[in-house]
Write a protein that holds these residues in place. Structure first.
Motif, PDB file in Angstrom:
ATOM      1  N   GLN A  63      -4.894   7.971   3.853  1.00  8.73           N
ATOM      2  CA  GLN A  63      -3.977   7.074   4.552  1.00  8.73           C
ATOM      3  C   GLN A  63      -2.706   6.988   3.721  1.00  8.73           C
ATOM      4  O   GLN A  63      -2.746   7.163   2.505  1.00  8.73           O
ATOM      5  N   ARG A  64      -1.595   6.662   4.377  1.00 10.06           N
ATOM      6  CA  ARG A  64      -0.334   6.531   3.664  1.00 10.06           C
ATOM      7  C   ARG A  64       0.433   5.349   4.219  1.00 10.06           C
ATOM      8  O   ARG A  64       0.445   5.118   5.431  1.00 10.06           O
ATOM      9  N   GLY A  65       1.036   4.599   3.334  1.00 12.04           N
ATOM     10  CA  GLY A  65       1.894   3.498   3.739  1.00 12.04           C
ATOM     11  C   GLY A  65       3.312   3.993   3.965  1.00 12.04           C
ATOM     12  O   GLY A  65       3.585   5.195   3.988  1.00 12.04           O
ATOM     13  N   PHE A 115       0.826  -1.198   0.000  1.00 11.45           N
ATOM     14  CA  PHE A 115       0.000   0.000   0.000  1.00 11.45           C
ATOM     15  C   PHE A 115       0.862   1.249   0.000  1.00 11.45           C
ATOM     16  O   PHE A 115       1.757   1.397   0.840  1.00 11.45           O
TER      17      PHE A 115
END
Lengths: 112, 114
Positions: free
Chosen positions: B56-58, B45
């Motif tokens: 959201q951030r991976g 992700f």
């Protein structure tokens, strides 16, 4: 980092046989999904099982989930050559459109 | 009803260059997620966009950035390309408040960095 680990990494069977793939994961989950990928292209959603479910069926697919062991299995019955693909488990850590955390996949080859 | 589309299909870039990948979500979907899949690995992700905001951030560096447009389509930008950025980039769309948690994936963009 990868959440899930599929086992085996590769599986070769004859047409008509059953194929079983296993997935283990590390953290608590909301749901677990299985995807298929042909020849390094896009993923196709196969089946989703929620954390409060133990077994689910869809056509020739049967998925089980054991949250106490943090593991899942995917059974494909009466396999066909067209089932040849890579299979990934993905865990959803929360509901809705939350990110999926994938394992490394099992490469299944079904020989005609 | 078109599914998720991505462009281009393949791309070859040189180290240090910048690249933009594009994604159009499935009709009716409002959320776009981007994943990077290295050879022999599962998808990882990168980030997710909803209402034109990164939701959201991976675990990816700031060289990876994105954008979502009012029509829900999205772009993934990678600056200062490294050899290790060579991968299949997958876009997935979904409906954020849908009961189903299924994500629909596009065919991917194969990026090769030389």
């Amino acid at each position: 980092s990868q959440q899930g680990e599929e086992d085996p990494q590769a599986l070769s069977i004859q047409e008509g046989e059953n194929a079983t793939m296993n997935c283990s994961y590390k953290t608590s989950i909301n749901n677990l999904q299985w995807y298929r990928q042909n020849s390094g292209r896009g993923l196709v959603h196969l089946i989703l099982i929620r954390s409060n479910e133990r077994e689910k069926h869809s056509g020739r697919l049967r998925v089980t989930l054991d949250t106490s062991k943090k593991s899942s299995s995917l059974l494909i019955t009466a396999s066909r050559a067209a089932d040849t693909a890579s299979y990934f488990c993905a865990t959803g850590l929360r509901g809705g459109s939350e990110k999926l955390v994938f394992g490394k996949g099992t490469k299944l080859t079904v020989n005609p | 009803d078109a599914g998720v589309t991505q462009s281009p299909t393949h791309l070859i870039k040189t180290r240090g260059q910048q690249v933009t990948l594009r994604c159009s979500p499935k009709s009716g979907h409002d959320t776009v997620s981007w994943y990077q899949q290295a050879l022999g690995q599962g998808p990882q992700f990168i980030f997710q966009y909803y209402e034109e905001e990164e939701r959201q951030r991976g675990n990816f560096p700031d060289r990876f950035s994105g954008h979502q447009f009012p029509n829900y389509s999205s772009e993934l930008n990678v600056n200062a390309l490294l050899l290790g950025d060579s991968a299949l980039y997958l876009c997935a769309s979904s409906l954020i408040w849908a009961f189903s948690y299924e994500q629909y994936f596009g065919p991917g963009t194969r990026l090769t960095v030389t």
